[in-house]
Write an enzyme that holds these catalytic residues in place. Structure first.
Site, PDB file in Angstrom:
ATOM      1  N   HIS A  14      34.313  43.597  33.714  1.00  0.00           N
ATOM      2  CA  HIS A  14      33.943  44.924  34.184  1.00  0.00           C
ATOM      3  C   HIS A  14      33.912  45.829  32.937  1.00  0.00           C
ATOM      4  O   HIS A  14      34.614  45.557  31.969  1.00  0.00           O
ATOM      5  CB  HIS A  14      35.042  45.368  35.158  1.00  0.00           C
ATOM      6  CG  HIS A  14      34.770  46.626  35.884  1.00  0.00           C
ATOM      7  ND1 HIS A  14      35.293  47.832  35.485  1.00  0.00           N
ATOM      8  CD2 HIS A  14      34.057  46.869  37.003  1.00  0.00           C
ATOM      9  CE1 HIS A  14      34.907  48.765  36.348  1.00  0.00           C
ATOM     10  NE2 HIS A  14      34.154  48.219  37.275  1.00  0.00           N
ATOM     11  N   ASP A  45      42.696  41.479  33.785  1.00  0.00           N
ATOM     12  CA  ASP A  45      42.211  42.562  34.645  1.00  0.00           C
ATOM     13  C   ASP A  45      42.214  42.002  36.065  1.00  0.00           C
ATOM     14  O   ASP A  45      41.353  41.204  36.439  1.00  0.00           O
ATOM     15  CB  ASP A  45      40.803  42.964  34.186  1.00  0.00           C
ATOM     16  CG  ASP A  45      40.110  43.928  35.157  1.00  0.00           C
ATOM     17  OD1 ASP A  45      40.658  44.183  36.246  1.00  0.00           O
ATOM     18  OD2 ASP A  45      39.012  44.398  34.818  1.00  0.00           O
ATOM     19  N   GLN A  57      40.324  42.982  41.047  1.00  0.00           N
ATOM     20  CA  GLN A  57      39.689  42.351  42.208  1.00  0.00           C
ATOM     21  C   GLN A  57      40.465  41.141  42.704  1.00  0.00           C
ATOM     22  O   GLN A  57      40.059  40.513  43.692  1.00  0.00           O
ATOM     23  CB  GLN A  57      38.260  41.920  41.845  1.00  0.00           C
ATOM     24  CG  GLN A  57      37.355  43.048  41.421  1.00  0.00           C
ATOM     25  CD  GLN A  57      37.043  43.992  42.559  1.00  0.00           C
ATOM     26  OE1 GLN A  57      37.163  43.647  43.731  1.00  0.00           O
ATOM     27  NE2 GLN A  57      36.659  45.218  42.233  1.00  0.00           N
ATOM     28  N   LYS A  71      42.263  49.620  45.719  1.00  0.00           N
ATOM     29  CA  LYS A  71      41.593  48.402  46.191  1.00  0.00           C
ATOM     30  C   LYS A  71      42.549  47.555  47.039  1.00  0.00           C
ATOM     31  O   LYS A  71      42.176  46.499  47.542  1.00  0.00           O
ATOM     32  CB  LYS A  71      41.066  47.597  45.000  1.00  0.00           C
ATOM     33  CG  LYS A  71      39.980  48.328  44.202  1.00  0.00           C
ATOM     34  CD  LYS A  71      39.390  47.451  43.133  1.00  0.00           C
ATOM     35  CE  LYS A  71      38.744  48.229  42.007  1.00  0.00           C
ATOM     36  NZ  LYS A  71      37.505  48.898  42.373  1.00  0.00           N
ATOM     37  N   CYS A 112      28.971  48.300  37.394  1.00  0.00           N
ATOM     38  CA  CYS A 112      29.692  48.492  36.128  1.00  0.00           C
ATOM     39  C   CYS A 112      29.958  47.159  35.436  1.00  0.00           C
ATOM     40  O   CYS A 112      31.021  46.951  34.852  1.00  0.00           O
ATOM     41  CB  CYS A 112      30.993  49.274  36.334  1.00  0.00           C
ATOM     42  SG  CYS A 112      30.696  50.924  36.958  1.00  0.00           S
TER      43      CYS A 112
END
Lengths: 159, 419
Positions: free
Chosen positions: B136, B213, B216, B239, B377
């Site tokens: 991302h 990261d 998600q 999220k 993104c």
């Protein structure tokens, strides 16, 4: 929200069969428009002689709204003077942002088909990008972006 | 638990009352232009259950004060609840100690903290940072800024046509100049679950720290930072059914202690004179100013809610939904799914022949269907697949198969209008 009124047959038709699509070989003005938020790009070439737009073409990768707007724009400004084109740019921006009273006299003609865009704020930039790019090309600015004010046409004081 | 090897088989999804869970989310009762909302934009931000909303209201009505400062009752309660939230996050990711959990404003802020706190101190001219094509922008741009400042170099792991990382190529990128790895756990644009455990182990064999990261991943698959042995792990609350404006950075205590502060002011100091400031211990060293207290407490409530359902159960349910949606969409002529990795979370990025994703999004919205359209993104992924943008349906555990059916009907409407 009036999506149906936006995706009218005239817009769908210009999307399917865009007018003035391509690149002029002997253009003396050129600009690339870019919407960095969605990645759309538009390339406008035009032949300006004695302040008159004798020919204009566009090409690029974009959504139906942007493509139809570019197609109808090129048809509308071809043969017009620079000053008349700037008037249309101004009026179209006012239309798309909901500031134009379309019951009052204007020069947009069939372009008022885009009036529904005012109800879809996320799509306003799609419709305006070609006009933004035309303004840049007319003023010898080689690139325009929906996220930059550098090449944007001046807005009225109350904008 | 090793999340990279977690089984996503849907054996427990049928025995659970998902309709009752769905009723926890008041926003799902909304109608858009008279049509029931079908919210398929969970990778951008998930919705909040009543339990988290209630927790925020309770905090705001009975517990709010600034923390770590005053001796009055409310300040003590707020301080305690903020600390409790940190402990809930610690348990959620199985961190060794609560001080290894730093509250930030979100994933992007967490990654910037590592770039400033670790990168600017330890990465020098000529050093190399490994990233992947799946990153991302928030795990690309900070490292580019650092590389530019220091004269370091970014090297990028390629992906195959399914949207999976080419791990052999990753291993070939290592040399004596490699000083850092930034690696996305789950791709936001494609849903690919990366084999991060093996990649972390490989980096460690070269004494290179790894930032994951997890924006998600954390909402969809179990995270165990000790089992992964990652050095940093970042994700956001919004999220995971929590509020916006808050996230965490997990970091190994030894690394956090060695790092320089990112922002100055507030509780991050232990003493200040105009001659010299000494910094507070972790985690306070990295939490300058008044933190997002209410949001952090809401974050704690959100992970408590998700834990009560069970992340494994959520993973299994969503996998079932993904299989169904993949089958339905892949049967549609003119629809192309971008990202077909063997291991995926419930994200389907797709294109429709002859129709731009922006138009897809606008037409689907007429039927109350919320999908994301654009480059998500993650522009390097779009370039890799040679598309300007995609439409993305991303699912949560409160979505259901009838909503997939509605998406299929909506796509047929799009095709009818444009083709």
């Amino acid at each position: 929200m009036h999506t149906n009124s936006l995706y009218q047959e005239v817009i769908l038709d210009h999307n399917r069969k865009p007018r003035n699509y391509g690149k002029l070989d002997h253009a003396n003005h050129h600009a690339v428009g870019h919407n960095p938020l969605c990645g759309d790009r538009l390339d406008i070439t035009l032949q300006l002689d004695n302040d008159q737009i004798n020919n204009i073409a566009f090409q690029g990768e974009s959504c139906a709204i942007c493509k139809a707007s570019a197609s109808m724009m090129t048809s509308a400004v071809k043969g017009k003077s620079r000053a008349d084109a700037e008037t249309l740019i101004h009026e179209f921006r006012e239309l798309a942002t909901g500031k134009l009273d379309i019951s009052q006299p204007n020069h947009l003609g069939r372009l008022t088909v885009f009036s529904g865009i005012r109800d879809l704020p996320t799509r306003v930039k799609c419709a305006i990008l070609p006009w933004h790019t035309l303004h840049a090309a007319l003023n010898s600015i080689t690139s325009a972006s929906t996220e930059s004010t550098e090449s944007a046409p001046p807005m009225p004081d109350n904008a | 638990m090793n999340s990279a090897n977690t089984s996503l088989k849907p054996e427990i999804s049928s025995s659970f009352d998902w309709e009752r869970i769905r009723a926890d989310f008041p926003i799902l009762q909304l109608k858009i232009d008279g049509k029931p909302l079908i919210y398929l934009d969970n990778a951008a931000s998930s919705q909040m259950p009543q339990q988290v909303i209630d927790r925020l209201v309770r905090y705001q009505t009975t517990q709010h004060a600034n923390i770590n400062r005053a001796v009055h009752y409310l300040s003590e309660v707020a301080t305690l609840e903020y600390h409790n939230a940190r402990c809930k996050l610690q348990q959620f990711i199985n961190a060794r100690e609560d001080r290894e959990v730093i509250f930030t404003s979100g994933t992007t802020d967490s990654i910037n903290l590592v770039m400033h706190g670790y990168g600017r101190k330890f990465i020098k001219a000529g050093d190399e940072i490994i990233l992947t094509t799946l990153e991302h922008h928030s795990n690309i741009v900070p490292w580019q800024m650092l590389a530019e400042e220091k004269g370091a170099k970014i090297r990028v792991v390629p992906i195959n046509d399914k949207g999976e990382l080419e791990v052999d190529e990753y291993e070939k990128l290592f040399n004596e100049r490699t000083k850092f790895v930034g690696l996305i756990h789950v791709s936001n644009a494609l849903g690919t679950i990366n084999p991060i455990k093996g990649m972390i182990d490989f980096a460690h064999r070269h004494s290179v720290p790894v930032l994951i990261d997890g924006a998600q991943a954390a909402p969809h698959i179990p995270i165990d930072v000790q089992a992964l042995d990652c050095d940093f792990y970042a994700f956001s609350a919004h999220k995971l059914c929590g509020p916006t404006g808050v996230g965490i950075l997990y970091g190994k205590a030894t690394l956090l202690e060695a790092m320089q502060p990112f922002k100055g002011g507030g509780d991050m100091i232990s003493s200040v004179t105009f001659e010299k400031t000494t910094y507070n211990t972790i985690p306070h060293k990295f939490e300058a100013g008044t933190p997002p207290i209410a949001a952090a407490i809401g974050f704690g409530a959100a992970v408590e809610y998700l834990t009560a359902i069970g992340i494994e159960r959520i993973a299994a349910y969503e996998f079932d939904l993904l299989e169904y949606a993949t089958k339905r969409l892949s049967e549609m002529p003119g629809v192309r799914i971008i990202g077909t990795a063997e291991k995926k979370t419930a994200v389907i990025s797709f294109t429709i022949d002859g129709v731009h994703p922006h138009d897809v999004g606008t037409i689907l919205n007429q039927d109350g269907i919320a999908v994301r359209t654009g480059h998500h993104c993650a522009q390097p992924i779009m370039q890799r697949f040679n598309v300007p943008a995609t439409s993305r349906a991303s699912f949560a555990f409160y979505n259901k198969k009838t909503e997939v059916d509605a998406l299929v009907t909506g796509i047929k409407t799009v095709q009818k209008i444009f083709l």
